[in-house]
Design an enzyme around this catalytic site. Structure first.
Site, mmCIF file in Angstrom:
data_model
loop_
_atom_site.group_PDB
_atom_site.id
_atom_site.type_symbol
_atom_site.label_atom_id
_atom_site.label_comp_id
_atom_site.label_asym_id
_atom_site.label_seq_id
_atom_site.Cartn_x
_atom_site.Cartn_y
_atom_site.Cartn_z
ATOM 1 N N ARG B 54 0.868 -1.181 0.000
ATOM 2 C CA ARG B 54 0.000 0.000 0.000
ATOM 3 C C ARG B 54 0.899 1.223 0.000
ATOM 4 N NH1 ARG B 54 2.526 1.284 3.687
ATOM 5 N NH2 ARG B 54 1.097 2.984 4.080
ATOM 6 N N GLY B 55 0.289 2.387 -0.115
ATOM 7 C CA GLY B 55 1.074 3.609 -0.250
ATOM 8 C C GLY B 55 1.151 3.946 -1.725
ATOM 9 N N ALA B 56 0.836 5.196 -2.054
ATOM 10 C CA ALA B 56 0.683 5.580 -3.457
ATOM 11 C C ALA B 56 1.897 5.222 -4.324
ATOM 12 C CB ALA B 56 0.339 7.072 -3.546
ATOM 13 N N ARG B 95 -7.573 -0.475 -6.645
ATOM 14 C CA ARG B 95 -7.893 0.563 -5.659
ATOM 15 C C ARG B 95 -8.116 1.881 -6.403
ATOM 16 N NH1 ARG B 95 -4.426 0.975 -0.456
ATOM 17 N NH2 ARG B 95 -6.336 2.014 0.199
ATOM 18 N N GLN B 208 -2.084 1.752 10.269
ATOM 19 C CA GLN B 208 -0.797 1.816 9.567
ATOM 20 C C GLN B 208 0.226 2.670 10.303
ATOM 21 O OE1 GLN B 208 -3.752 2.515 8.067
ATOM 22 N NE2 GLN B 208 -3.820 1.734 5.974
ATOM 23 N N ASP B 249 -2.157 10.593 -1.410
ATOM 24 C CA ASP B 249 -2.519 9.565 -2.387
ATOM 25 C C ASP B 249 -2.862 10.159 -3.746
ATOM 26 O OD1 ASP B 249 -3.176 8.388 0.438
ATOM 27 O OD2 ASP B 249 -2.828 6.698 -0.921
ATOM 28 N N ASN B 259 -5.539 12.121 1.239
ATOM 29 C CA ASN B 259 -4.638 11.254 2.000
ATOM 30 C C ASN B 259 -5.515 10.430 2.944
ATOM 31 O OD1 ASN B 259 -1.945 10.379 2.683
ATOM 32 N ND2 ASN B 259 -2.102 11.550 4.580
ATOM 33 N N LYS B 260 -4.904 9.550 3.690
ATOM 34 C CA LYS B 260 -5.621 8.667 4.617
ATOM 35 C C LYS B 260 -6.675 9.439 5.406
ATOM 36 C CE LYS B 260 -5.053 5.168 4.954
ATOM 37 N NZ LYS B 260 -5.820 4.354 4.003
#
Lengths: 373, 373
Positions: B54-56, B95, B208, B249, B259-260
């Site tokens: 995960r993570g852009a 995603r 996370q 993101d 973002n998150k």
């Protein structure tokens, strides 16, 4: 309110033995509904400290009960006055943030000091405990009646769509005697046939939203959805929240409100999206001696285990689970202070007022003296 | 960065078999450090969807790897073009929020379309994957160098006291190839002997922050403290945060940053307390076609199980624990959008810029064409 159809409050004298009390042990909800016995003052102290009971109004009522139980168990080891003062100080040390704790203890002490002798003091302590419980129940109901029109007005504009209310932590009946503070207008609206839907902040680390608020709303048949504490801002940005109502552990006379950690973040989001943000509280949660909430309200730091472990169900059993690396360092602040400038209004048992000294004192003129330092 | 003293990145070709890849399965950190094999394009899809990676930036690199692996396993069932387009669409659907996914897939498609034949296409796909990985590693390092002076300046004013940096979620090396985005300036500052301390938001529901960010910072020897997502506002009110750095993101060309979920709440608190709030991102996370982040960036809604269950350790075993009543309704939004007005600056691989179109395009003049709809 009802649990499986049967009416409960949060604290009561034990039927058949008026020298003990009973409470719902809130640490096990929603997984188990357990009633436990408070046999003496120490039991009350631990019930408050370990959060078997929590919520500002309930902590006050429980602490008052603690003084009464202390008198019931007095055994001449000490002079009565020294004994009671020691027990009172002990109870007051259980948790620092909610003003109700000290307020209720002082109220009972004031009454028992008016009479002489153990028997009379015990009798008047019990009367005072019952009075505090009755008063907090009535406070919640009055808060409900004053808050109800706020929901009614939005409902009238929404054309049969449910009114979406966001709340943080548990300021429900479980935090009070009955009805709750933040939830009182919601219960009353629901009972009046107004369609409501509640966004319930999970409220880490102790998950009082996911565990207590969702549970009590579900028990009463009110539609609600649990969200993470991170989600409220997004919902507000997208028109999915009509109003926010939260409780309060201690308010300053200028209307700053200490409440469960994270409340301030929701107030910022509500402000940024022009969503009304209400703080519902009985006047027993107002600290008449404090003007600057941010500087003067003590913020409890709690055990790091509360963040590192979480309770839940694994393979049908209630367990405590480690959810960080054991080596991780953790900080656990229990409350934050929402400055008055972010609060639309306070909903009290005497009515709605602006979060500012003059407006508050218009509702409580008898407190003017207390606000002069 | 290092894991138990050994250097790792987040994705690499399998040693001895260049037709497979390997990744760190991030779902088990910090409890278990597991390396898993990606044998084919489907493995990559599930690794992205189920958040093994995960993570852009890392999602982009992994998706590019997916196209390469798809070419490696091609078996004439379909025409090559149809096959690749189908696989590309499949990967892109894993995603929705991070722009890097589509960006990286398109980059590889563009390159393989320049040549004919399976062998040549496979060869150029691999080259492009390696190029993307190299570029993202370099991006992180460059972000680190551009962000470093921001920390140095605060450190110089703090007289040997640690600089307190708050971050949300994981925009660390685990979200990238190495160094991270939000963490890159922090790692570099630490390596330069500047005292830093990081407040790590737990970041519910997938934790996370508590699991990945705390773990990678601890592995590198950087002091950090896990806090609940509720706590940041309180810390900022009390001068305990010097700056906030988060990842991203997808950013709009006007500087709005998805973002998150929960990032927006921290941005509001930083703004309310005059604390600089930086978004660190490679230009691969900028969506050059979007002007209004709040309206145009799609926000992923994820499975409700992510909120109702949490992973951790019970009796020495990794378990999944139910942490709400099974009947509770839950909503799980993955991201929120922080409007540009709340962002102090963007830290990109080309330098620091204001969160606004002209300032961004000064750093990336080659993108001007892409921003004209």
């Amino acid at each position: 309110m009802n649990v499986n159809g049967k009416h409960y409050e949060t604290i009561w004298l034990k039927p058949g033995n008026k020298k003990e009390a009973e409470i719902i042990d809130q640490r096990f909800l929603p997984f188990e509904f357990k009633i436990v016995n408070l046999k003496n003052c120490d039991d009350v102290f631990f019930a408050i400290r370990d959060m078997q009971v929590r919520g500002a109004p309930l902590i006050g009522a429980a602490a008052a009960m603690g003084i009464y139980l202390a008198l019931c168990e007095y055994s001449n080891a000490d002079t009565l006055d020294d004994y009671i003062n020691r027990k009172a100080a002990f109870l007051k040390s259980a948790r620092p943030t909610a003003i109700n704790l000290g307020y209720a203890v002082e109220l009972v002490l004031g009454e028992i000091n008016k009479v002489q002798g153990l028997e009379q003091k015990t009798e008047i302590a019990l009367k005072t405990v019952v009075k505090i419980i009755d008063k907090e129940r009535q406070n919640s109901l009055d808060i409900g009646h004053h808050g109800l029109p706020l929901i009614e007005r939005i409902s009238a504009m929404k054309n049969e769509e449910p009114v979406n209310i966001l709340t943080h932590c548990n300021a429900g009946w479980l935090a009070c005697i009955d009805y709750g503070t933040a939830t009182a207008p919601i219960y009353l609206a629901h009972n009046h046939g107004i369609k409501v839907h509640v966004w319930v902040d999970e409220t880490r680390p102790r998950n009082q939203g996911a565990w207590l608020t969702a549970w009590e709303l579900q028990q009463h048949g009110i539609p609600c959805t649990i969200i993470t504490d991170n989600a409220g801002g997004h919902l507000m940005q997208h028109g999915m929240v009509d109003l926010v109502i939260v409780g309060c552990d201690r308010a300053s006379i200028n209307g700053d409100a200490a409440n469960k950690i994270g409340t301030y973040l929701k107030a910022l989001a509500a402000h940024d999206n022009n969503i009304p943000f209400y703080v519902a509280l009985p006047s027993s949660s107002i600290d008449w001696n404090i003007t600057d909430g941010l500087k003067e309200i003590p913020i409890e730091e709690r055990n790091e285990e509360e963040i590192k472990y979480v309770q839940g169900i694994v393979n049908g059993k209630t367990e405590n689970m480690l959810i960080t690396s054991p080596e991780s360092k953790v900080a656990n602040y229990g409350f934050d202070v929402t400055p008055a400038r972010l609060i639309t209004a306070l909903i009290t048992e005497k009515g709605i007022c602006k979060p500012e000294k003059n407006s508050i004192l218009e509702l409580f003129p008898e407190k003017i003296e207390m606000t002069i330092k």
